[in-house]
Design a protein around this motif. Structure first.
Motif, PDB file in Angstrom:
ATOM      1  N   ALA A  93       0.834  -1.196   0.000  1.00 18.11           N
ATOM      2  CA  ALA A  93       0.000   0.000   0.000  1.00 18.11           C
ATOM      3  C   ALA A  93       0.874   1.253   0.000  1.00 18.11           C
ATOM      4  O   ALA A  93       1.824   1.362   0.770  1.00 18.11           O
ATOM      5  N   PHE A  95       0.466   5.472   0.109  1.00 22.40           N
ATOM      6  CA  PHE A  95      -0.533   6.489   0.414  1.00 22.40           C
ATOM      7  C   PHE A  95      -0.032   7.893   0.082  1.00 22.40           C
ATOM      8  O   PHE A  95       1.173   8.167   0.095  1.00 22.40           O
ATOM      9  N   VAL A 100      -6.779   9.008   6.246  1.00 22.04           N
ATOM     10  CA  VAL A 100      -7.458   7.931   5.530  1.00 22.04           C
ATOM     11  C   VAL A 100      -8.558   8.498   4.638  1.00 22.04           C
ATOM     12  O   VAL A 100      -8.693   8.132   3.467  1.00 22.04           O
ATOM     13  N   ASN A 103      -7.206  10.072   1.508  1.00 22.84           N
ATOM     14  CA  ASN A 103      -6.791   9.072   0.527  1.00 22.84           C
ATOM     15  C   ASN A 103      -7.988   8.453  -0.190  1.00 22.84           C
ATOM     16  O   ASN A 103      -7.960   8.257  -1.402  1.00 22.84           O
ATOM     17  N   TYR A 106      -9.346  10.848  -2.809  1.00 22.24           N
ATOM     18  CA  TYR A 106      -8.387  11.408  -3.755  1.00 22.24           C
ATOM     19  C   TYR A 106      -8.906  11.323  -5.195  1.00 22.24           C
ATOM     20  O   TYR A 106      -8.866  12.308  -5.939  1.00 22.24           O
ATOM     21  N   ASP A 135      -3.874   8.679  10.290  1.00 20.56           N
ATOM     22  CA  ASP A 135      -2.811   8.628   9.294  1.00 20.56           C
ATOM     23  C   ASP A 135      -2.705   7.184   8.813  1.00 20.56           C
ATOM     24  O   ASP A 135      -2.444   6.278   9.619  1.00 20.56           O
ATOM     25  N   PRO A 136      -2.903   6.914   7.514  1.00 30.19           N
ATOM     26  CA  PRO A 136      -2.895   5.520   7.057  1.00 30.19           C
ATOM     27  C   PRO A 136      -1.566   4.815   7.287  1.00 30.19           C
ATOM     28  O   PRO A 136      -1.529   3.588   7.389  1.00 30.19           O
ATOM     29  N   ASN A 137      -0.491   5.574   7.403  1.00 31.48           N
ATOM     30  CA  ASN A 137       0.818   4.957   7.609  1.00 31.48           C
ATOM     31  C   ASN A 137       0.983   4.388   9.019  1.00 31.48           C
ATOM     32  O   ASN A 137       1.952   3.665   9.287  1.00 31.48           O
ATOM     33  N   GLN A 144      -4.124  -1.329   6.109  1.00 30.00           N
ATOM     34  CA  GLN A 144      -3.674  -0.501   4.989  1.00 30.00           C
ATOM     35  C   GLN A 144      -4.188  -1.036   3.659  1.00 30.00           C
ATOM     36  O   GLN A 144      -4.625  -0.263   2.797  1.00 30.00           O
ATOM     37  N   VAL A 147      -7.752  -0.108   3.271  1.00 24.57           N
ATOM     38  CA  VAL A 147      -7.882   1.306   2.884  1.00 24.57           C
ATOM     39  C   VAL A 147      -7.557   1.466   1.395  1.00 24.57           C
ATOM     40  O   VAL A 147      -8.229   2.227   0.685  1.00 24.57           O
ATOM     41  N   SER A 148      -6.558   0.746   0.902  1.00 26.74           N
ATOM     42  CA  SER A 148      -6.233   0.790  -0.525  1.00 26.74           C
ATOM     43  C   SER A 148      -7.415   0.341  -1.375  1.00 26.74           C
ATOM     44  O   SER A 148      -7.714   0.935  -2.417  1.00 26.74           O
ATOM     45  N   ARG A 151     -10.069   3.020  -1.273  1.00 30.96           N
ATOM     46  CA  ARG A 151      -9.695   4.120  -2.169  1.00 30.96           C
ATOM     47  C   ARG A 151     -10.027   3.777  -3.618  1.00 30.96           C
ATOM     48  O   ARG A 151     -10.552   4.616  -4.364  1.00 30.96           O
TER      49      ARG A 151
END
Length: 247
Positions: A93, A95, A100, A103, A106, A135-137, A144, A147-148, A151
């Motif tokens: 992933a 970002f 989040v 992202n 986006y 923060d996705p990181n 993660q 979340v990808s 997105r």
């Protein structure tokens, strides 16, 4: 059974020139991806699985042949529109800066579309709405990757390309992600093309498979038939763990 063809790959090759030599990554590959199903791309390392996957949204450009999305050749489509319709989730992933929510939104933002509710996409991938401002990181690997996928889904894709999205995850996180994708496929008629090196995973998730070896397509068909009785010597060797990768 849904026999509608969503992606039709016709006799494609991808040839690179490096240091005066020609390197064939894909060699006259043809396959059909049926709508609303999970199609696994299989083969040992170096077979061209990821390369083939990336040609489907033109992240890699083919040297010859055609790829059709709903009977329209993909090179005739606007590249941003193609990548909205054919989303991609990579092995690791990556970002953009921000939360989040930033992202997830986006894609709709750069398309000047009305912004959807990010909570909806977090729910689709089984994450709590509380994640929106994080923060996705800082998330776990499995979170993660979800979340990808969220997105990618925010672009309202028709096809989702997955490049070994669970290879760095533990067994529990992998199975959760598999369940999410299978549910989306069933409920939303999402078409999924999934590169995996994990035969157990392919048996669990795939309805159709293609076996690649050294850039060529060796077998294609329903997953149950392939796993029960491959039709090629290479297919049988691959299932037995005897088909080596390309150096």
């Amino acid at each position: 059974m849904n026999d509608s063809i969503k992606l039709n790959v016709e006799n494609i090759s991808l040839i690179l020139q490096e240091r005066g030599r020609f390197l064939t990554l894909l060699d006259h590959v043809s396959l059909k991806i049926r709508q609303g199903r999970i199609h696994a791309l299989l083969g040992p390392s170096g077979s061209g699985k990821s390369t083939l996957l990336y040609t489907l949204n033109r992240l890699r450009q083919i040297s010859e042949g055609e790829i059709y999305l709903d009977n329209t050749e993909t090179r005739s489509l606007n590249i941003l529109d193609l990548r909205r319709r054919v989303g991609l989730v990579m092995q690791k992933a990556i970002f953009f800066s921000g939360t989040v929510s930033d992202n997830i939104l986006y894609g709709p933002r750069i398309q000047d579309k009305e912004l959807p509710d990010p909570f909806h996409y977090l729910e689709l991938v089984g994450l709590n709405p509380d994640f929106t401002n994080r923060d996705p990181n800082t998330l776990s690997g499995g979170q993660q990757q979800r979340v990808s996928i969220a997105r990618a889904l925010a672009n309202d894709p028709e096809v989702l390309l997955l490049d070994e999205p669970t290879s760095a995850l533990d067994a529990q996180a992998s199975e959760h992600l598999e369940e999410v994708v299978m549910q989306l496929c069933q409920e939303c008629q999402l078409t999924v093309v999934w590169v995996t090196h994990d035969l157990h995973q392919a048996r669990r998730v795939a309805q159709d498979v293609t076996l690649l070896y050294r850039g060529q397509m060796l077998e294609q068909g329903e997953a149950a038939d392939f796993f029960a009785q491959p039709i090629t010597v290479e297919g049988r060797a691959y299932l037995d763990g005897r088909l080596g990768g390309v150096e």
